[in-house]
Design an enzyme around this catalytic site. Structure first.
Site: not given
Ligand SMILES: CC(C)(COP(=O)(O)OP(=O)(O)OC[C@H]1O[C@@H](n2cnc3c(N)ncnc32)[C@H](O)[C@@H]1OP(=O)(O)O)[C@@H](O)C(=O)NCCC(=O)NCCS
Length: 504
Positions: A95, A129, A264
């Site tokens: 990103e 993410c 994550h």
């Protein structure tokens, strides 16, 4: 490794597709979170205890998304003695956008030039993410598809996570992960076992094309993350129970069915809360939980809570954090090594957790285990899936090679340079002011970068970027560790070629 694949593979569905090799790169400098608390005027313990972070890696203006990915890909190829012609697909998840059209993948193709291999599918994938996971799924799907030509896929997840000054800044980080995907893998993707949840929200996004910083609604992002976790876990459990039923087993799925559970990690505390939340999910869906003894002792008053009412419920959070403390120590704590010491890397974050697990457990402890993986990207997109570790833990096995390739992880983290918060802030300011400038020569020093790191040499008047690579030779402790694992002769030759012909 090359040569272990069949020359042609058109006749059968490849077996045990998954991760064959994994490499991680993070910056050689960090800021200490205790010092950052003082510098920011935050209360002592807010970043270290409240968020669970101890150090945050960051890049000077010498590194960008292209250089991070160049570095990690070349390290993976060199460390595993791979030739570039054995790669048939290259996917990048990021990103960190520095060009609205040209992909990072095409920049990486420069590494393939000497091999003559241009027959390489794949391109960049973006959603906060989650892009690394989407890229990884593309790679696994390709190997399992009729398009597969028998070669490996290579997946790169990389990002520079930086925030404007304020409450989100201590949750930054930077780094990249490269994963080689193929059949007969050490970390096998379990077929049909992906629980996905996708929904629209403005929890974290990057609408300002000239800034590296996101717009963040921190509280909303936590709610989105936790709600996605609930939904993905529920879907995953339904799918695995259906598979079990087909095999004649009538049994509920619980956290106990994961050997390890990784998430994550925007910051470590959220991961600990997330593990507790999975126990809450197990508890609520158990039709007759034993609250007199065992793991659910004393939780009776929470029988009727509704998941959607509990995202910020202190009583529920506290009770389930306590009840899951041992499971957290057993299944998740070790996975937070890179996250705690380097921060949120965005797309590579959850794969940094995977690397941390592989680096800290022995092949015997890992063999045959199911690893649950929860990937989340704001906006939002999330999947909970599982990986099965191969059974063979013998010396020389692929599992032994994978873990020993990561055995220097802690030494690499410890060999980084501690930089003061003032210098960190100056670096952030410099990146703000020079981000996207044309005709620019970076001001940061390349001297402190790790051996074998690609860095930005200049950006010309047409925004074209030129890179060079630091020497692979160093007298430091890190190089000593690397040299004990890998021979460097061939690498030095490569470096000389790359260094004398900086790539654009
Ligand atoms: C995560 C984020 C919202 C936290 O910022 P914040 O609102 O200033 O932080 P808080 O005031 O809630 O403090 C964070 C935690 O530290 C605790 N804390 C505060 N001061 C403390 C201290 N001196 N000692 C110990 N703990 C402390 C708070 O109680 C809070 O704990 P809790 O989460 O259990 O409630 C912010 O860093 C952010 O926006 N990050 C980027 C987005 C992100 O990472 N989202 C996650 C999902 S993707």
């Amino acid at each position: 490794m090359p040569g272990s694949l069949p020359a042609t593979a058109e006749t059968s569905w490849p077996k045990d597709v998954g991760i064959v090799a994994l490499e991680i790169y993070f910056p050689s400098q960090y800021v200490d979170q205790v010092e950052l608390e003082k510098f920011d005027g935050a209360s002592a313990g807010k970043y270290t205890i409240g968020l669970g972070q101890s150090k945050m890696g960051f890049c000077s203006d010498r590194e960008d998304i292209n250089s991070l990915c160049l570095t990690v890909v070349q390290h993976l190829m060199e460390r595993n003695n791979l030739t570039y012609d054995c790669i048939g697909r290259l996917e990048v998840g990021t990103e960190t956008i520095i060009d609205k059209s040209k992909s990072v993948k095409t920049v990486l193709m420069q590494l393939f030039e000497d091999s003559g291999n241009t027959d390489v599918e794949g391109i960049d994938t973006t959603n906060a993410c989650y892009g690394g996971t989407a890229a990884l799924f593309n790679a696994v799907n390709w190997v399992e598809s009729s398009s597969w030509d028998g070669r490996y896929a290579l997946v790169v997840a990389g990002d520079i996570a930086v925030y404007a000054t304020g409450s989100a800044r201590p949750t930054g980080g930077a780094g990249a992960i490269a994963m080689l995907v193929g059949p007969n893998a050490t970390l096998v993707f379990e077929r049909g076992l992906r629980g996905t949840h996708m929904q629209h929200a403005y929890d974290f996004y990057k609408p300002d094309m000239v800034s590296e910083y996101p717009v963040v609604d921190g509280k909303l992002s936590i709610q989105c993350y936790l709600s996605a976790l609930d939904r993905c876990y529920s879907t995953y459990r339904k799918k695995i129970c259906a598979q079990w039923q087909n095999e004649g087993m009538d049994k509920h799925f619980t956290l106990n069915d994961f050997g390890y559970m990784i998430f994550h990690s925007p910051y470590c505390k959220l991961v600990q809360k997330s593990l507790a939340r999975l126990l809450l999910n197990d508890f609520i869906s158990d039709s007759n939980p034993n609250t007199e003894s065992g793991i659910y002792t004393g939780l009776d008053s929470f029988r009727d809570v509704k998941l959607e009412d509990t995202y910020f419920d202190r009583d529920v959070e506290k009770a389930f954090l306590k009840a899951s403390a041992e499971i957290f120590d057993e299944k998740t704590k070790a996975s937070l090594l890179v996250s705690r010491e380097n921060g949120n890397m965005y797309t590579p974050s959850v794969y940094g957790c995977l690397a941390s697990v592989l680096a800290q457990y022995s092949p015997q402890e890992l063999a045959g285990q199911r690893i649950g993986v929860f990937s989340y990207g704001s906006g939002f997109a999330a999947t909970l899936y599982s990986i099965k570790v191969s059974q063979d833990a013998m010396p020389g096995s692929s599992l032994d090679k994978l873990t020993s390739g990561l055995s220097d992880l802690k030494a690499r983290l410890d060999s980084r340079k501690n930089v003061s918060p003032g210098v960190f802030a100056d670096n952030m300011k410099l990146r703000e002011e020079t981000h996207h400038l044309a005709n620019y020569i970076p001001q940061g020093s390349a001297d402190d970068l790790f051996p074998g790191t690609w860095y930005l040499v200049r950006v010309d008047e047409k925004h074209r970027r030129y890179y060079a690579r630091t020497s692979l030779m160093s007298d430091g402790p890190l190089q000593a560790a690397l040299e004990s694992v890998h021979s460097s002769t061939a690498n030095e030759v490569l470096w000389v070629m790359c260094y004398t012909n900086p790539i654009t």
